[in-house]
Write an enzyme that holds these catalytic residues in place. Structure first.
Site, PDB file in Angstrom:
ATOM      1  CE  LYS A  11     -20.425   7.139   2.841  1.00 54.11           C
ATOM      2  NZ  LYS A  11     -20.273   6.308   4.220  1.00 54.11           N
ATOM      3  CE1 TYR A  51     -14.750   6.080   3.190  1.00 58.60           C
ATOM      4  CE2 TYR A  51     -15.417   4.733   1.494  1.00 58.60           C
ATOM      5  CZ  TYR A  51     -15.710   5.669   2.294  1.00 58.60           C
ATOM      6  OH  TYR A  51     -16.599   6.470   2.296  1.00 58.60           O
ATOM      7  CG  ASN A 114     -22.726   6.361   6.406  1.00 60.39           C
ATOM      8  OD1 ASN A 114     -22.109   6.272   5.345  1.00 60.39           O
ATOM      9  ND2 ASN A 114     -21.803   6.718   7.387  1.00 60.39           N
ATOM     10  CG  HIS A 117     -17.049  10.389   2.441  1.00 50.61           C
ATOM     11  ND1 HIS A 117     -16.463   9.829   3.652  1.00 50.61           N
ATOM     12  CD2 HIS A 117     -16.313  11.159   1.859  1.00 50.61           C
ATOM     13  CE1 HIS A 117     -15.315  10.523   3.505  1.00 50.61           C
ATOM     14  NE2 HIS A 117     -15.209  11.238   2.847  1.00 50.61           N
ATOM     15  CD  GLU A 128     -11.662  12.371   2.098  1.00 50.20           C
ATOM     16  OE1 GLU A 128     -11.390  11.534   2.893  1.00 50.20           O
ATOM     17  OE2 GLU A 128     -12.688  12.905   1.725  1.00 50.20           O
TER      18      GLU A 128
HETATM   19  P1  CMP Z   1     -17.591   7.485   6.012  1.00 45.34           P
HETATM   20  O1  CMP Z   1     -17.860   8.850   6.589  1.00 45.34           O
HETATM   21  O2  CMP Z   1     -17.806   7.431   4.456  1.00 45.34           O
HETATM   22  O3  CMP Z   1     -16.238   6.955   6.623  1.00 45.34           O
HETATM   23  C1  CMP Z   1     -16.018   5.958   6.830  1.00 45.34           C
HETATM   24  C2  CMP Z   1     -17.242   4.829   6.544  1.00 45.34           C
HETATM   25  O4  CMP Z   1     -17.041   3.610   7.275  1.00 45.34           O
HETATM   26  C3  CMP Z   1     -18.329   5.671   7.652  1.00 45.34           C
HETATM   27  O5  CMP Z   1     -18.692   6.477   6.881  1.00 45.34           O
HETATM   28  C4  CMP Z   1     -19.121   4.475   7.718  1.00 45.34           C
HETATM   29  O6  CMP Z   1     -20.207   4.204   6.529  1.00 45.34           O
HETATM   30  C5  CMP Z   1     -18.182   3.315   7.698  1.00 45.34           C
HETATM   31  N1  CMP Z   1     -18.170   2.837   8.949  1.00 45.34           N
HETATM   32  C6  CMP Z   1     -17.737   3.473  10.088  1.00 45.34           C
HETATM   33  N2  CMP Z   1     -17.945   2.703  11.424  1.00 45.34           N
HETATM   34  C7  CMP Z   1     -18.538   1.523  10.881  1.00 45.34           C
HETATM   35  C8  CMP Z   1     -18.827   0.405  11.498  1.00 45.34           C
HETATM   36  N3  CMP Z   1     -18.653   0.248  13.012  1.00 45.34           N
HETATM   37  N4  CMP Z   1     -19.357  -0.659  10.889  1.00 45.34           N
HETATM   38  C9  CMP Z   1     -19.721  -0.406   9.575  1.00 45.34           C
HETATM   39  N5  CMP Z   1     -19.244   0.781   8.751  1.00 45.34           N
HETATM   40  C10 CMP Z   1     -18.722   1.505   9.408  1.00 45.34           C
END
Ligand code: CMP
Length: 140
Positions: A11, A51, A114, A117, A128
């Site tokens: 990311k 998403y 984070n 993904h 995806e």
């Molecule tokens: P990802 O695995 O990319 O899939 C969906 C993404 O949404 C997740 O990683 C997080 O980065 C984001 N996400 C999930 N929950 C939250 C939350 N409560 N607040 C902000 N971002 C979130």
């Protein structure tokens, strides 16, 4: 015999922090074969589409804005049990809850930013992968 696939994105936070090399190193050292990869940037529209499943969630706008804020590395990875093993390697969505030694524990900043993904099912991995790569860009 070829393994199954999962799809990953490094990311914008991790790309900006120069963690591409370290993260790819860990992925390959964990037995995943990179069968497709590119450095690219999602438009807000494309991030929103990717998403779409989270559209009703309160964090959707923030997620779309962040995921289109800078370059990402998109990749398709092959390994037996790819989806589950990759989710174990990256750790919990919230890095505060991620196990020691996982990619998110080592490189993620927060729940939203984070670092990586990982697909959540074989079905979504294929969807995806095909969202980002054409058939001739996947070397399986
Ligand atoms: P990802 O695995 O990319 O899939 C969906 C993404 O949404 C997740 O990683 C997080 O980065 C984001 N996400 C999930 N929950 C939250 C939350 N409560 N607040 C902000 N971002 C979130």
């Amino acid at each position: 015999m070829a393994g199954k696939i999962t799809f990953t994105m490094i990311k914008p936070d991790a790309v900006k922090s120069q963690y591409i090399g370290a993260i790819l190193d860990k992925i390959v050292a964990s037995g995943f074969k990179i069968v497709a990869m590119k450095l690219t940037q999602l438009s807000a529209a494309k991030a929103g589409e990717f998403y779409e499943v989270h559209k009703e969630r309160p964090f959707y706008g923030e997620l779309v804005e962040f995921m289109s804020s800078g370059p990402i590395v998109a990749a398709v990875l092959e390994k037996d049990n790819a989806v589950e093993d990759f989710r174990t390697l990256i750790g919990a969505t919230n890095p505060a809850n991620a196990a020691e030694g996982t990619i998110r524990k080592m490189y993620a900043k927060s729940m939203g930013e984070n670092a990586v993904h990982g697909s959540d099912s074989d079905e979504n991995a294929l969807i995806e992968a095909q969202f980002h790569f054409s058939g001739v860009e996947m070397f399986r």
